[in-house]
Motif scaffolding. Structure first.
Motif, PDB file in Angstrom:
ATOM      1  N   UNK A 120       0.777  -1.104  -0.275  1.00 13.53           N
ATOM      2  CA  UNK A 120       0.171  -0.327  -0.226  1.00 13.53           C
ATOM      3  C   UNK A 120       0.791   0.954  -0.267  1.00 13.53           C
ATOM      4  N   UNK A 121       0.541   2.434  -0.956  1.00 15.17           N
ATOM      5  CA  UNK A 121       1.052   3.367  -0.650  1.00 15.17           C
ATOM      6  C   UNK A 121       0.008   4.882  -1.128  1.00 15.17           C
ATOM      7  N   UNK A 122       0.290   5.622  -0.565  1.00 12.72           N
ATOM      8  CA  UNK A 122      -0.657   6.759  -0.216  1.00 12.72           C
ATOM      9  C   UNK A 122       0.485   7.541  -1.618  1.00 12.72           C
ATOM     10  N   UNK A 123      -1.270   8.198  -1.718  1.00 15.39           N
ATOM     11  CA  UNK A 123      -0.205   8.745  -3.037  1.00 15.39           C
ATOM     12  C   UNK A 123      -1.614  10.682  -3.213  1.00 15.39           C
TER      13      UNK A 123
ATOM     14  N   UNK B 201       7.222  16.043  -6.191  1.00 16.76           N
ATOM     15  CA  UNK B 201       8.183  15.606  -6.572  1.00 16.76           C
ATOM     16  C   UNK B 201       8.326  15.887  -8.129  1.00 16.76           C
ATOM     17  N   UNK B 202       6.926  15.265  -8.541  1.00 15.85           N
ATOM     18  CA  UNK B 202       7.326  15.813 -10.185  1.00 15.85           C
ATOM     19  C   UNK B 202       6.743  16.826 -10.615  1.00 15.85           C
ATOM     20  N   UNK B 203       6.353  17.591  -9.901  1.00 19.70           N
ATOM     21  CA  UNK B 203       5.704  18.808 -10.091  1.00 19.70           C
ATOM     22  C   UNK B 203       3.919  19.173 -11.638  1.00 19.70           C
ATOM     23  N   UNK B 204       3.449  18.070 -11.110  1.00 13.91           N
ATOM     24  CA  UNK B 204       2.347  17.771 -12.032  1.00 13.91           C
ATOM     25  C   UNK B 204       1.144  17.586 -10.991  1.00 13.91           C
TER      26      UNK B 204
ATOM     27  N   UNK C  97       1.162  12.115 -13.753  1.00 15.82           N
ATOM     28  CA  UNK C  97       1.290  11.453 -13.117  1.00 15.82           C
ATOM     29  C   UNK C  97       1.554  10.275 -11.902  1.00 15.82           C
ATOM     30  N   UNK C  98       0.394   9.990 -12.520  1.00 15.30           N
ATOM     31  CA  UNK C  98       0.167   8.228 -12.626  1.00 15.30           C
ATOM     32  C   UNK C  98       1.195   7.533 -13.200  1.00 15.30           C
TER      33      UNK C  98
END
Length: 263
Positions: free
Chosen positions: A152-155, A184-187, A194-195
Protein backbone atom coordinates in the motif's frame (compact mmCIF):
# COMPACT_ATOMS: atom_id res chain seq x y z
CA UNK A 1 -14.61 -25.77 -9.91
CA UNK A 2 -18.29 -24.91 -10.04
CA UNK A 3 -18.99 -22.49 -12.87
CA UNK A 4 -20.77 -19.30 -11.84
CA UNK A 5 -23.07 -17.86 -14.50
CA UNK A 6 -23.19 -14.15 -15.10
CA UNK A 7 -26.92 -14.17 -14.34
CA UNK A 8 -26.42 -15.84 -10.96
CA UNK A 9 -23.47 -13.60 -10.13
CA UNK A 10 -25.36 -10.42 -10.95
CA UNK A 11 -28.37 -11.68 -8.99
CA UNK A 12 -26.20 -12.27 -5.96
CA UNK A 13 -24.57 -8.88 -6.43
CA UNK A 14 -27.95 -7.14 -6.55
CA UNK A 15 -28.96 -8.84 -3.32
CA UNK A 16 -25.70 -7.80 -1.68
CA UNK A 17 -26.17 -4.24 -2.89
CA UNK A 18 -29.66 -4.13 -1.43
CA UNK A 19 -28.15 -5.20 1.88
CA UNK A 20 -25.76 -2.22 1.76
CA UNK A 21 -22.68 -4.16 0.67
CA UNK A 22 -20.04 -3.28 -1.90
CA UNK A 23 -21.21 -2.71 -5.46
CA UNK A 24 -18.69 -3.98 -8.04
CA UNK A 25 -19.47 -1.69 -10.96
CA UNK A 26 -17.58 -3.63 -13.61
CA UNK A 27 -16.45 -6.88 -12.11
CA UNK A 28 -16.50 -8.76 -15.43
CA UNK A 29 -14.03 -8.03 -18.23
CA UNK A 30 -14.32 -9.00 -21.88
CA UNK A 31 -11.92 -11.70 -23.10
CA UNK A 32 -10.29 -11.65 -26.57
CA UNK A 33 -12.95 -14.18 -27.66
CA UNK A 34 -15.85 -11.97 -26.66
CA UNK A 35 -16.56 -13.91 -23.47
CA UNK A 36 -16.87 -12.36 -20.06
CA UNK A 37 -14.47 -13.58 -17.40
CA UNK A 38 -14.22 -12.82 -13.71
CA UNK A 39 -11.41 -10.45 -12.74
CA UNK A 40 -9.72 -12.39 -9.95
CA UNK A 41 -6.17 -11.07 -9.81
CA UNK A 42 -4.98 -8.78 -7.07
CA UNK A 43 -3.40 -5.46 -8.03
CA UNK A 44 0.29 -5.41 -7.16
CA UNK A 45 -0.01 -2.06 -5.36
CA UNK A 46 -2.94 -0.21 -3.83
CA UNK A 47 -2.48 3.56 -4.18
CA UNK A 48 -4.56 5.62 -1.74
CA UNK A 49 -5.57 9.21 -2.16
CA UNK A 50 -5.36 10.87 1.26
CA UNK A 51 -7.62 13.89 1.75
CA UNK A 52 -11.29 12.87 2.04
CA UNK A 53 -10.47 9.29 1.01
CA UNK A 54 -8.63 8.43 4.25
CA UNK A 55 -8.89 11.62 6.29
CA UNK A 56 -12.02 13.41 7.49
CA UNK A 57 -11.98 17.03 6.31
CA UNK A 58 -14.56 18.23 8.85
CA UNK A 59 -12.10 20.19 11.09
CA UNK A 60 -10.64 22.04 8.11
CA UNK A 61 -14.08 22.75 6.66
CA UNK A 62 -15.00 24.43 9.93
CA UNK A 63 -11.87 26.59 10.00
CA UNK A 64 -12.28 27.57 6.35
CA UNK A 65 -15.96 28.33 6.91
CA UNK A 66 -15.08 30.50 9.90
CA UNK A 67 -12.53 32.41 7.79
CA UNK A 68 -15.28 33.03 5.22
CA UNK A 69 -17.51 34.66 7.85
CA UNK A 70 -19.48 31.47 8.43
CA UNK A 71 -20.30 31.02 4.73
CA UNK A 72 -20.40 27.23 4.69
CA UNK A 73 -21.98 27.43 1.24
CA UNK A 74 -18.62 28.62 -0.12
CA UNK A 75 -16.63 25.55 0.95
CA UNK A 76 -17.30 23.57 -2.21
CA UNK A 77 -16.44 26.62 -4.33
CA UNK A 78 -13.17 27.01 -2.45
CA UNK A 79 -12.16 23.38 -3.05
CA UNK A 80 -13.05 23.44 -6.75
CA UNK A 81 -11.17 26.74 -7.14
CA UNK A 82 -8.12 25.16 -5.50
CA UNK A 83 -8.33 22.17 -7.84
CA UNK A 84 -8.88 24.45 -10.83
CA UNK A 85 -5.77 26.52 -10.17
CA UNK A 86 -3.62 23.50 -9.36
CA UNK A 87 -4.40 22.30 -12.90
CA UNK A 88 -3.85 25.79 -14.32
CA UNK A 89 -0.36 25.66 -12.81
CA UNK A 90 0.24 22.17 -14.21
CA UNK A 91 -0.74 22.92 -17.80
CA UNK A 92 1.33 26.13 -17.67
CA UNK A 93 4.41 24.17 -16.43
CA UNK A 94 4.34 25.93 -13.07
CA UNK A 95 4.34 24.44 -9.58
CA UNK A 96 3.32 25.69 -6.15
CA UNK A 97 2.60 23.26 -3.35
CA UNK A 98 -1.04 22.40 -2.72
CA UNK A 99 -1.12 24.39 0.51
CA UNK A 100 -0.04 27.56 -1.28
CA UNK A 101 -2.62 26.99 -4.02
CA UNK A 102 -5.28 26.39 -1.36
CA UNK A 103 -4.49 29.64 0.44
CA UNK A 104 -4.51 31.58 -2.84
CA UNK A 105 -7.86 30.03 -3.80
CA UNK A 106 -9.32 30.96 -0.41
CA UNK A 107 -8.23 34.58 -0.84
CA UNK A 108 -9.88 34.62 -4.31
CA UNK A 109 -13.16 33.13 -3.10
CA UNK A 110 -13.23 35.56 -0.19
CA UNK A 111 -12.58 38.57 -2.42
CA UNK A 112 -15.38 37.54 -4.81
CA UNK A 113 -17.75 37.49 -1.87
CA UNK A 114 -16.72 40.71 -0.14
CA UNK A 115 -14.44 39.02 2.40
CA UNK A 116 -10.85 40.23 2.69
CA UNK A 117 -8.27 37.69 3.84
CA UNK A 118 -4.54 38.18 4.20
CA UNK A 119 -2.17 35.43 3.12
CA UNK A 120 -1.45 34.61 6.78
CA UNK A 121 -5.17 34.37 7.57
CA UNK A 122 -5.76 32.08 4.59
CA UNK A 123 -2.86 29.82 5.56
CA UNK A 124 -4.10 29.64 9.15
CA UNK A 125 -7.57 28.66 7.95
CA UNK A 126 -6.29 25.63 6.04
CA UNK A 127 -3.64 24.61 8.58
CA UNK A 128 -5.93 21.99 10.22
CA UNK A 129 -5.39 19.87 7.09
CA UNK A 130 -2.16 18.69 8.74
CA UNK A 131 -3.94 17.15 11.73
CA UNK A 132 -7.11 15.64 10.29
CA UNK A 133 -8.51 12.48 11.89
CA UNK A 134 -9.00 9.34 9.80
CA UNK A 135 -12.52 8.38 8.79
CA UNK A 136 -13.98 5.85 11.21
CA UNK A 137 -13.64 2.97 8.72
CA UNK A 138 -9.99 3.57 7.84
CA UNK A 139 -7.78 2.17 10.63
CA UNK A 140 -9.31 -1.31 10.80
CA UNK A 141 -9.56 -1.55 7.01
CA UNK A 142 -5.93 -0.63 6.40
CA UNK A 143 -4.85 -3.08 9.08
CA UNK A 144 -6.86 -5.83 7.41
CA UNK A 145 -5.46 -5.09 3.96
CA UNK A 146 -1.91 -5.01 5.28
CA UNK A 147 -2.42 -8.31 7.11
CA UNK A 148 -3.75 -9.77 3.85
CA UNK A 149 -0.42 -8.97 2.19
CA UNK A 150 -1.28 -5.93 0.09
CA UNK A 151 1.45 -3.43 -0.74
CA UNK A 152 0.00 0.00 0.00
CA UNK A 153 1.15 3.48 -0.99
CA UNK A 154 -0.26 6.92 -0.23
CA UNK A 155 -0.48 9.05 -3.38
CA UNK A 156 -1.49 12.69 -2.97
CA UNK A 157 -1.41 16.20 -4.36
CA UNK A 158 -0.19 17.44 -0.97
CA UNK A 159 3.50 18.19 -0.49
CA UNK A 160 5.82 15.49 0.86
CA UNK A 161 6.21 17.35 4.15
CA UNK A 162 2.46 17.86 4.50
CA UNK A 163 1.46 14.26 3.82
CA UNK A 164 4.14 12.97 6.20
CA UNK A 165 2.62 15.15 8.94
CA UNK A 166 -0.90 14.10 8.02
CA UNK A 167 -0.21 10.38 8.17
CA UNK A 168 1.81 10.70 11.36
CA UNK A 169 -0.86 12.74 13.14
CA UNK A 170 -3.57 10.32 12.00
CA UNK A 171 -1.42 7.34 13.07
CA UNK A 172 -1.49 5.86 9.58
CA UNK A 173 2.21 5.93 8.68
CA UNK A 174 2.93 2.29 9.54
CA UNK A 175 0.36 0.98 7.07
CA UNK A 176 2.12 2.34 3.99
CA UNK A 177 5.13 0.96 2.17
CA UNK A 178 5.78 4.33 0.52
CA UNK A 179 4.49 7.90 0.52
CA UNK A 180 4.26 9.49 -2.93
CA UNK A 181 3.66 13.19 -3.46
CA UNK A 182 3.27 14.79 -6.89
CA UNK A 183 5.68 17.41 -5.56
CA UNK A 184 8.50 15.26 -6.95
CA UNK A 185 7.17 15.48 -10.52
CA UNK A 186 5.59 18.94 -10.19
CA UNK A 187 2.33 17.93 -11.91
CA UNK A 188 -0.92 17.59 -10.01
CA UNK A 189 -3.33 14.71 -10.33
CA UNK A 190 -5.30 14.10 -12.51
CA UNK A 191 -2.59 14.86 -15.08
CA UNK A 192 -1.74 11.56 -16.80
CA UNK A 193 1.97 12.07 -16.14
CA UNK A 194 1.36 11.95 -12.37
CA UNK A 195 -0.06 8.42 -12.54
CA UNK A 196 2.60 7.24 -15.01
CA UNK A 197 5.30 8.59 -12.70
CA UNK A 198 3.80 6.87 -9.65
CA UNK A 199 3.68 3.51 -11.45
CA UNK A 200 7.30 3.86 -12.55
CA UNK A 201 8.30 4.91 -9.04
CA UNK A 202 6.94 1.61 -7.72
CA UNK A 203 8.46 -0.37 -10.59
CA UNK A 204 5.18 -1.74 -11.95
CA UNK A 205 3.00 -1.45 -15.05
CA UNK A 206 -0.10 0.81 -15.03
CA UNK A 207 -2.47 -2.17 -15.15
CA UNK A 208 -0.87 -3.50 -11.96
CA UNK A 209 -1.86 -0.34 -10.05
CA UNK A 210 -5.18 0.30 -8.34
CA UNK A 211 -6.14 3.78 -7.18
CA UNK A 212 -8.55 4.02 -4.26
CA UNK A 213 -10.07 7.50 -4.05
CA UNK A 214 -13.18 9.40 -3.02
CA UNK A 215 -12.90 11.91 -5.88
CA UNK A 216 -14.44 11.27 -9.30
CA UNK A 217 -11.78 13.36 -11.03
CA UNK A 218 -8.98 11.31 -9.45
CA UNK A 219 -10.62 8.01 -10.38
CA UNK A 220 -11.15 9.24 -13.95
CA UNK A 221 -7.54 10.37 -14.28
CA UNK A 222 -6.23 7.02 -13.06
CA UNK A 223 -8.50 5.11 -15.44
CA UNK A 224 -7.35 7.17 -18.40
CA UNK A 225 -3.75 6.41 -17.39
CA UNK A 226 -4.49 2.68 -17.60
CA UNK A 227 -4.91 1.97 -13.87
CA UNK A 228 -7.52 -0.15 -12.13
CA UNK A 229 -9.71 1.95 -9.84
CA UNK A 230 -12.00 1.80 -6.82
CA UNK A 231 -14.28 4.68 -5.81
CA UNK A 232 -15.30 5.38 -2.21
CA UNK A 233 -18.62 7.18 -2.40
CA UNK A 234 -18.11 9.43 0.60
CA UNK A 235 -21.00 11.86 1.22
CA UNK A 236 -21.05 14.59 -1.40
CA UNK A 237 -18.69 12.79 -3.79
CA UNK A 238 -19.71 11.71 -7.29
CA UNK A 239 -18.17 9.90 -10.24
CA UNK A 240 -17.49 11.81 -13.45
CA UNK A 241 -20.21 10.72 -15.92
CA UNK A 242 -17.94 11.04 -18.97
CA UNK A 243 -15.43 8.52 -17.60
CA UNK A 244 -15.81 4.75 -17.56
CA UNK A 245 -17.18 3.12 -14.42
CA UNK A 246 -14.51 2.14 -11.87
CA UNK A 247 -13.92 -1.53 -11.19
CA UNK A 248 -15.41 -1.18 -7.70
CA UNK A 249 -17.62 1.32 -5.93
CA UNK A 250 -18.14 1.14 -2.17
CA UNK A 251 -19.65 3.42 0.48
CA UNK A 252 -16.54 3.12 2.67
CA UNK A 253 -13.20 1.35 2.94
CA UNK A 254 -14.54 -1.46 5.10
CA UNK A 255 -16.80 -2.75 2.32
CA UNK A 256 -14.06 -2.33 -0.27
CA UNK A 257 -11.56 -4.27 1.84
CA UNK A 258 -14.01 -7.21 1.98
CA UNK A 259 -13.78 -7.66 -1.78
CA UNK A 260 -10.08 -6.87 -2.14
CA UNK A 261 -9.09 -9.42 0.50
CA UNK A 262 -11.22 -12.02 -1.31
CA UNK A 263 -9.42 -11.52 -4.66
Amino acid sequence: MKKISRRNFLGNTAAASAAGLLVPTSFFHASPHGEETKQSTRPKVLFFDVNETLLDLTPMKKSVGDALNGRADLLSLWFTTMLHYSLVSTVANQYHDFGAVGAAALIMVGKNNGITLTEDQAKAAIKPILSLPPHIDVLASLARLKQAGFKMVSFTNSSSKAVAAQLENARLTSYFDAQLSIEEIGKFKPHADAYSWAARKMGIAPQECMLIAAHGWDVAGAQWAGWRTAFLSRPGQQLYPLAAEPEFTAPHLGKLSDVLVAL
